[in-house]
Every structure is written in structure tokens, then in C-alpha cells.
Design a protein around this motif. Structure first.
Motif, short mmCIF file in Angstrom:
data_model
loop_
_atom_site.label_atom_id
_atom_site.label_comp_id
_atom_site.label_asym_id
_atom_site.label_seq_id
_atom_site.Cartn_x
_atom_site.Cartn_y
_atom_site.Cartn_z
N UNK A 44 0.82 -1.22 0.00
CA UNK A 44 0.00 0.00 0.00
C UNK A 44 0.85 1.27 0.00
N UNK A 45 2.02 1.22 0.64
CA UNK A 45 2.82 2.42 0.84
C UNK A 45 4.24 2.20 0.34
N UNK A 46 4.75 3.19 -0.38
CA UNK A 46 6.14 3.18 -0.81
C UNK A 46 6.80 4.42 -0.22
N UNK A 47 7.85 4.20 0.57
CA UNK A 47 8.59 5.28 1.18
C UNK A 47 9.93 5.43 0.47
N UNK A 48 10.31 6.65 0.19
CA UNK A 48 11.60 6.92 -0.45
C UNK A 48 12.35 7.88 0.46
#
Length: 154
Positions: A97-101
Motif C-alpha cells: 500500500x505504501x512506498x517510502x523513499x
């Protein structure tokens, strides 16, 4: 002759029908959050927060239901491959659900991440993408008492 053909078809249909690609729930890790960072050496680092599904029993309140895994590589693809090697379960990104960069990775460029996300059929297009101050792996450290509330909201 027709009888032999019918019997042969019946026996062959028994052996051709199966769940050859089925995966047991206890054998997979469902990734719900993925983070991309840069190492101090300049290598790509991928961190995942994975849900470890278990069957319901009465005495499982102290069992961890999440796993945080990290791996590094020369490219983002290498880091993902190394992560799959270190995981005890088969990781699947279909429920991500979430992509963190991380901020440093975002400043360096995210073209390799977008290339990976569009080419890999396991990632869906409905992911929320965030750029975090500092490292993405730091943002993924979820306290144990927040696990149920966090995953219930999705």
C-alpha cells in the motif's frame, strides 16, 4: 475404441487438474510497505514491512505478526533479489500500500524505482508514494502495539 478413449480422457483429466501454483498462507509474507534508501557506501537499500499470516489459535497473542527485512545491492533490482534470498517466506507485493523513499535517495533520483514499479507485475498502481526526511527504514519501525490498528485501517 470409444470406450478406451473416454477412459483415457478421464484418467488424464484427473492428473491435469491440480493446484500446481498454489501457495500456502503460512509460506508467504505479504508486503504492505516498501522503503527505498541509499547506503553509506552508495548502494541501494530496500526495506519491507511484511505481514506474516498465521492461523487463529488461542495462545498466539505474543507471536510477532510482522517482519521487517532489509537488503542492499548495487541496483534496486539487486537489493530486491537479495531481500528475497534473506526472507524465510516467499514475499509477495500484491497488497503493498505504501512506498517510502528516503530523502537522500530522492535527491539522487527515483527513475530506477519507477522503472522497477512499472515493470514488476506484483506492484499495483494504487500505491501511496511518500518522500521521507531522513531514511525510509527509520519510518518503518512500527511499535508492536500499533500493528493491529495500523493494518486494520487498510
Amino acid at each position: 475404441m470409444k470406450k478406451c478413449l473416454i477412459i483415457l480422457l478421464c484418467f488424464s483429466s484427473i492428473f491435469l487438474c491440480s493446484c500446481w501454483d498454489a501457495r500456502e498462507l503460512s509460506d508467504i509474507g505479504i508486503v504492505v510497505m516498501t522503503g527505498f534508501d541509499l547506503d553509506h557506501d552508495g548502494n541501494q537499500r530496500v526495506t519491507v514491512l511484511s505481514v506474516q499470516p498465521f492461523g487463529q489459535t488461542q495462545n498466539q497473542e505474543n507471536v510477532a505478526t510482522t517482519w521487517i527485512g532489509t537488503a542492499a545491492g548495487k541496483s534496486t533490482f539487486d537489493a530486491l533479489r537479495n531481500l528475497r534470498r534473506t526472507s524465510t517466506r516467499s514475499l509477495t507485493w500484491m497488497h503493498n500500500k505504501i512506498i517510502l523513499i528516503g530523502e537522500e535517495k530522492a535527491r539522487q533520483g527515483i527513475s530506477d524505482i519507477t522503472d522497477l514499479l512499472t515493470r514488476n507485475s506484483e506492484f499495483r498502481y494504487g500505491n501511496l508514494i511518500f518522500v521521507t526526511p531522513g531514511e525510509a527504514s527509520e519510518m518503518m519501525q512500527v511499535p508492536a502495539n500499533l500493528e493491529k490498528a495500523f493494518f486494520a485501517s487498510f
